[in-house]
Design an enzyme around this catalytic site. Structure first.
Site, PDB file in Angstrom:
ATOM      1  CG  HIS A  85       9.868  -9.322   5.142  1.00 15.75           C
ATOM      2  ND1 HIS A  85       8.844  -9.424   6.050  1.00 15.75           N
ATOM      3  CD2 HIS A  85       9.392  -8.566   4.121  1.00 15.75           C
ATOM      4  CE1 HIS A  85       7.792  -8.753   5.604  1.00 15.75           C
ATOM      5  NE2 HIS A  85       8.091  -8.229   4.435  1.00 15.75           N
ATOM      6  CG  ASP A  87      10.319  -9.100   9.714  1.00 13.48           C
ATOM      7  OD1 ASP A  87      10.799  -9.378   8.596  1.00 13.48           O
ATOM      8  OD2 ASP A  87      10.068  -7.933  10.066  1.00 13.48           O
ATOM      9  CG  ASP A 117       4.157  -7.742   4.201  1.00 12.19           C
ATOM     10  OD1 ASP A 117       5.259  -7.775   3.643  1.00 12.19           O
ATOM     11  OD2 ASP A 117       3.844  -6.882   5.047  1.00 12.19           O
ATOM     12  CD  GLU A 151       9.845  -5.005   5.026  1.00 13.38           C
ATOM     13  OE1 GLU A 151       9.595  -4.141   4.156  1.00 13.38           O
ATOM     14  OE2 GLU A 151       8.975  -5.417   5.830  1.00 13.38           O
ATOM     15  CD  GLU A 152       6.344  -5.773   7.869  1.00 18.85           C
ATOM     16  OE1 GLU A 152       6.272  -4.528   7.887  1.00 18.85           O
ATOM     17  OE2 GLU A 152       5.775  -6.466   7.035  1.00 18.85           O
ATOM     18  CG  ASP A 175       7.673  -7.001   0.953  1.00 19.02           C
ATOM     19  OD1 ASP A 175       6.496  -7.289   1.229  1.00 19.02           O
ATOM     20  OD2 ASP A 175       8.431  -6.427   1.743  1.00 19.02           O
ATOM     21  CG  HIS A 419       1.012  -4.223   7.295  1.00 21.93           C
ATOM     22  ND1 HIS A 419       1.769  -3.090   7.501  1.00 21.93           N
ATOM     23  CD2 HIS A 419       1.899  -5.181   6.927  1.00 21.93           C
ATOM     24  CE1 HIS A 419       3.047  -3.350   7.271  1.00 21.93           C
ATOM     25  NE2 HIS A 419       3.139  -4.619   6.928  1.00 21.93           N
TER      26      HIS A 419
END
Length: 446
Positions: A85, A87, A117, A151-152, A175, A419
């Site tokens: 991904h 995003d 990520d 995805e997030e 991922d 994150h």
């Protein structure tokens, strides 16, 4: 066939520069627009990546901004998929040493939201496929790199994409962690609509369920009796109108809450002591400030995937004073979402409403499947290791399609910055993962 590994090494500067550019797109979920269901920045990033792939001679497809793919066509009908991904979760620039969307390199590390990520590993896969193509490799199975754009949040991007596109025959998602993740815990995001806070009290923290909040703010009337003794991360401010509590924690991924410090916990405990008759504050402080779920009575565990985790991701005070908590639970693979709802409803007071909004059953792909054994063989040979597949609490795209597992990008023992502020990728590791992905795709598609 020419030496693909040598070609990949020669093109590594290009890989790095492309990734730096991709990082500059602020692909946090935005306001929908025509052709941009997740915001124009996400659309522009997808367009850029697909244009780079086209310049390499690959065919591409754009699913209306929901997702896109890049094909290295094979001679047969089967497809090997790579699902990642573009995003990202939000980044608070004030918490970063370097700009989160600057794509800057310092001390051999590339900093930026998405470096791990999932922009970094997906661009590594793109260049891995380019190296195979430039080396003259003719795959039997088509290699398809699928770039999702949401995805997030709730993975609606791939839900839309797979309505019209077939599932690959076999896939991996870069991922997660190396060596191979063949077990992913179930995910249960839900809101608890609680009662009203005491008059003059507001409480706010976080913006994503799957992130441990690093800040929490509470505003109280001047006559509130609050004591922050013993909580070094909490400061009390006073002005002519109110008292303000500010708690500073440490952000982390909600699947590993103990790697962070949840800023809500200390504030909730302070407020519950100040207002012992408020059922909402007392419930949250006594039941949900435990990341194991033990205080809540939901501490599930199994041999295959370990312990349940629990994270308060968001606290929000509505205009009428009602408090809403958004919670992220990762539960072991032996259970399912139906069981979790029954358990949560049983353990939550009747007067509080439990509202699931993003739930996903666990993933389990047996270790003896050809997909898992091939990827394990590639990884162990590349790293001179003898490791076994692992389980995680995180949720990847792997659970969105059959016969798919997560494969990297985090190496064993590597610092986890996904994150978190100062998310970064070590350039040596970026090169190593690109080589591993190239060999894996060669093995799976030949």
């Amino acid at each position: 066939m020419l030496d693909a590994k040598k070609i990949l090494s020669e093109q590594f500067n290009g890989l790095t520069e492309t990734l730096q550019k991709v990082i500059t797109f602020k692909t946090e979920k935005g306001i929908p627009a025509p052709g941009a269901p997740f915001g124009t920045e996400v659309k522009n990033c997808l367009d850029y990546v697909l244009s780079i792939a086209e310049s390499f001679g690959f065919k591409t497809y754009n699913d209306g901004g929901y997702a896109g793919h890049v094909d290295f066509a094979g001679t047969g009908e089967k497809v090997v998929g790579v699902l990642g991904h573009l995003d990202v979760v939000p980044a608070n620039a004030s918490e970063w040493e370097y700009p989160p969307y600057g794509g800057e390199i310092h001390n051999g590390k590339l900093y930026g939201r998405g470096t791990m990520d999932d922009k970094g590993p997906m661009i590594a896969c793109l260049y891995a496929v380019k190296a195979l193509k430039d080396a003259g490799f003719k795959p039997n199975k088509t290699i398809r790199l699928i770039f999702g754009c949401d995805e997030e949040t709730d993975m609606g991007c791939v839900e839309h994409y797979f309505k019209t596109m077939p599932f690959p025959d076999v896939s991996f998602s870069p991922d997660g962690d190396f060596p191979v993740i063949n077990r992913e815990k179930g995910i249960y995001h839900f809101n608890i609509t609680l009662g009203k806070l005491p008059e003059g009290v507001t409480l706010n923290a976080g913006d994503r369920a799957n992130v441990v909040p690093s800040k929490c703010f509470a505003k109280l009337p001047l006559n509130a009796d609050v004591d922050a003794e013993g909580y070094d991360n909490v400061t009390i401010g006073r002005d002519k109108e109110s008292i303000t509590l500010t708690s500073v924690g440490k952000a982390a991924h909600a699947s590993t809450p103990n790697e962070g410090l949840n800023a809500t916990h200390s504030v909730l405990k302070i407020l519950a002591k100040a207002y012992p008759k408020n059922a909402s504050l007392v419930f949250l402080a006594n039941k949900l400030c435990d990341t194991t779920g033990n205080d809540f009575g939901i501490a599930l565990c199994d041999e295959q995937s370990g312990n349940l985790t629990c994270n308060i991701g968001v606290l929000k005070t509505l205009e009428d004073g009602t408090l809403v908590a958004t919670v992220d639970i990762r539960f072991p693979v032996s259970y399912d979402c139906d069981y979790m709802y029954k358990l949560l409803r049983e353990k939550t007071p009747d007067e509080f409403e439990v509202q699931p909004w993003h739930v996903s059953n666990p993933l389990y792909v047996p270790a003896d499947t050809e997909l898992v054994t091939t990827l394990m063989s590639v990884y162990n040979k590349a790293t001179n290791s003898d490791l076994d597949p692992i389980a995680i609490g995180g949720g990847t795209y792997s659970r969105c399609l059959p016969n798919c597992v997560a494969f990297g990008p985090l190496f064993p023992g590597e610092e986890q910055t996904i994150h978190m502020p100062n998310e970064r990728i070590d350039l040596n590791n970026l090169k190593a993962m690109a080589e591993i992905y190239m060999e894996a795709l060669y093995r799976l598609s030949k």
